[in-house]
Design a protein around this motif. Sequence first.
Motif, PDB file in Angstrom:
ATOM      1  N   THR A 108       7.022 -10.799 -14.281  1.00  0.00           N
ATOM      2  CA  THR A 108       6.438  -9.676 -14.991  1.00  0.00           C
ATOM      3  C   THR A 108       5.342  -9.012 -14.152  1.00  0.00           C
ATOM      4  N   LEU A 109       5.262  -7.688 -14.295  1.00  0.00           N
ATOM      5  CA  LEU A 109       4.208  -6.934 -13.625  1.00  0.00           C
ATOM      6  C   LEU A 109       2.970  -6.802 -14.488  1.00  0.00           C
ATOM      7  N   ARG A 110       3.052  -7.324 -15.713  1.00  0.00           N
ATOM      8  CA  ARG A 110       2.022  -7.075 -16.720  1.00  0.00           C
ATOM      9  C   ARG A 110       0.621  -7.467 -16.251  1.00  0.00           C
ATOM     10  N   TYR A 111       0.531  -8.524 -15.460  1.00  0.00           N
ATOM     11  CA  TYR A 111      -0.786  -9.058 -15.104  1.00  0.00           C
ATOM     12  C   TYR A 111      -1.240  -8.657 -13.707  1.00  0.00           C
ATOM     13  N   ALA A 112      -0.575  -7.672 -13.133  1.00  0.00           N
ATOM     14  CA  ALA A 112      -0.896  -7.266 -11.765  1.00  0.00           C
ATOM     15  C   ALA A 112      -1.308  -5.809 -11.680  1.00  0.00           C
ATOM     16  N   PRO A 113      -2.432  -5.526 -11.033  1.00  0.00           N
ATOM     17  CA  PRO A 113      -2.721  -4.141 -10.679  1.00  0.00           C
ATOM     18  C   PRO A 113      -1.635  -3.667  -9.715  1.00  0.00           C
ATOM     19  N   MET A 114      -1.401  -2.384  -9.704  1.00  0.00           N
ATOM     20  CA  MET A 114      -0.335  -1.870  -8.849  1.00  0.00           C
ATOM     21  C   MET A 114      -0.756  -0.571  -8.197  1.00  0.00           C
ATOM     22  N   GLY A 115      -0.132  -0.275  -7.068  1.00  0.00           N
ATOM     23  CA  GLY A 115      -0.497   0.938  -6.355  1.00  0.00           C
ATOM     24  C   GLY A 115       0.685   1.624  -5.709  1.00  0.00           C
ATOM     25  N   TRP A 116       0.433   2.854  -5.312  1.00  0.00           N
ATOM     26  CA  TRP A 116       1.390   3.648  -4.529  1.00  0.00           C
ATOM     27  C   TRP A 116       0.753   3.989  -3.189  1.00  0.00           C
ATOM     28  N   PHE A 117       1.557   3.895  -2.145  1.00  0.00           N
ATOM     29  CA  PHE A 117       1.164   4.283  -0.806  1.00  0.00           C
ATOM     30  C   PHE A 117       2.257   5.186  -0.247  1.00  0.00           C
ATOM     31  N   ARG A 118       1.954   5.858   0.843  1.00  0.00           N
ATOM     32  CA  ARG A 118       2.962   6.669   1.506  1.00  0.00           C
ATOM     33  C   ARG A 118       2.747   6.647   3.011  1.00  0.00           C
ATOM     34  N   GLN A 119       3.842   6.905   3.705  1.00  0.00           N
ATOM     35  CA  GLN A 119       3.783   6.932   5.166  1.00  0.00           C
ATOM     36  C   GLN A 119       4.637   8.066   5.678  1.00  0.00           C
ATOM     37  N   ALA A 120       3.996   9.006   6.336  1.00  0.00           N
ATOM     38  CA  ALA A 120       4.698  10.124   6.957  1.00  0.00           C
ATOM     39  C   ALA A 120       5.062   9.746   8.385  1.00  0.00           C
ATOM     40  N   PRO A 121       6.070  10.408   8.964  1.00  0.00           N
ATOM     41  CA  PRO A 121       6.477  10.093  10.338  1.00  0.00           C
ATOM     42  C   PRO A 121       5.314  10.211  11.307  1.00  0.00           C
ATOM     43  N   GLY A 122       5.120   9.175  12.118  1.00  0.00           N
ATOM     44  CA  GLY A 122       4.070   9.198  13.118  1.00  0.00           C
ATOM     45  C   GLY A 122       2.677   8.951  12.598  1.00  0.00           C
ATOM     46  N   LYS A 123       2.561   8.652  11.314  1.00  0.00           N
ATOM     47  CA  LYS A 123       1.246   8.424  10.717  1.00  0.00           C
ATOM     48  C   LYS A 123       1.159   7.031  10.116  1.00  0.00           C
ATOM     49  N   GLU A 124      -0.070   6.591   9.880  1.00  0.00           N
ATOM     50  CA  GLU A 124      -0.272   5.300   9.247  1.00  0.00           C
ATOM     51  C   GLU A 124      -0.002   5.394   7.742  1.00  0.00           C
ATOM     52  N   ARG A 125       0.312   4.250   7.154  1.00  0.00           N
ATOM     53  CA  ARG A 125       0.500   4.197   5.713  1.00  0.00           C
ATOM     54  C   ARG A 125      -0.840   4.504   5.043  1.00  0.00           C
ATOM     55  N   GLU A 126      -0.806   5.356   4.022  1.00  0.00           N
ATOM     56  CA  GLU A 126      -2.041   5.749   3.361  1.00  0.00           C
ATOM     57  C   GLU A 126      -1.970   5.539   1.861  1.00  0.00           C
ATOM     58  N   PHE A 127      -3.116   5.299   1.298  1.00  0.00           N
ATOM     59  CA  PHE A 127      -3.249   5.087  -0.130  1.00  0.00           C
ATOM     60  C   PHE A 127      -2.985   6.376  -0.901  1.00  0.00           C
ATOM     61  N   VAL A 128      -2.311   6.245  -2.036  1.00  0.00           N
ATOM     62  CA  VAL A 128      -2.056   7.394  -2.903  1.00  0.00           C
ATOM     63  C   VAL A 128      -2.748   7.205  -4.256  1.00  0.00           C
ATOM     64  N   ALA A 129      -2.449   6.080  -4.925  1.00  0.00           N
ATOM     65  CA  ALA A 129      -3.017   5.851  -6.256  1.00  0.00           C
ATOM     66  C   ALA A 129      -2.915   4.380  -6.611  1.00  0.00           C
ATOM     67  N   VAL A 130      -3.755   3.961  -7.550  1.00  0.00           N
ATOM     68  CA  VAL A 130      -3.749   2.576  -8.016  1.00  0.00           C
ATOM     69  C   VAL A 130      -4.040   2.565  -9.508  1.00  0.00           C
ATOM     70  N   ILE A 131      -3.478   1.560 -10.195  1.00  0.00           N
ATOM     71  CA  ILE A 131      -3.665   1.442 -11.639  1.00  0.00           C
ATOM     72  C   ILE A 131      -3.982  -0.006 -11.982  1.00  0.00           C
ATOM     73  N   THR A 183      -4.401  -3.459 -14.517  1.00  0.00           N
ATOM     74  CA  THR A 183      -3.430  -4.195 -15.315  1.00  0.00           C
ATOM     75  C   THR A 183      -3.252  -3.569 -16.689  1.00  0.00           C
ATOM     76  N   SER A 184      -4.311  -3.096 -17.277  1.00  0.00           N
ATOM     77  CA  SER A 184      -4.222  -2.500 -18.607  1.00  0.00           C
ATOM     78  C   SER A 184      -3.759  -1.049 -18.565  1.00  0.00           C
TER      79      SER A 184
END
Length: 121
Positions: free
Chosen positions: A28-51, A53-54
């Motif tokens: 279950t994902l219920r007890y875990a904070p979660m996030g989104w990241f993105r990576q464009a060509p030639g660039k480092e992975r970057e943070f997008v958003a986080v949420i 547990t609640s």
Amino acid sequence: QVHLVESGGGLVQTGGSLRLSCAGSGRTLRYAPMGWFRQAPGKEREFVAVISTSGGTKSYADSVKGRFTISRDDAKNTMYLQMNSLKPEDTAVYYCASGSYSSRWSDYTSWGQGTQVTVSS
């Protein structure tokens, strides 16, 4: 360890919208904070958003604030990223992750394989 699968990516014109999903299995994902990241060509992975547990606490990168919305549905073991007013600079592979409330990808313990988002000008 939870298995994460992203979906919902695709090709969209500038100003358009997409909704990404991140489905979890194996645990279950219920007890875990979660996030989104993105990576464009030639660039480092970057943070997008986080949420949290609640789902009551969220944080966004300045570049997407006001355009993207992160949410979660624990009954469906799924997290979402609603992306509006898309710009060409949003083009990237988008990854979901679980396990930390952080803007650093290295703090997370589980990752998806990514889904491609392409915004045409």
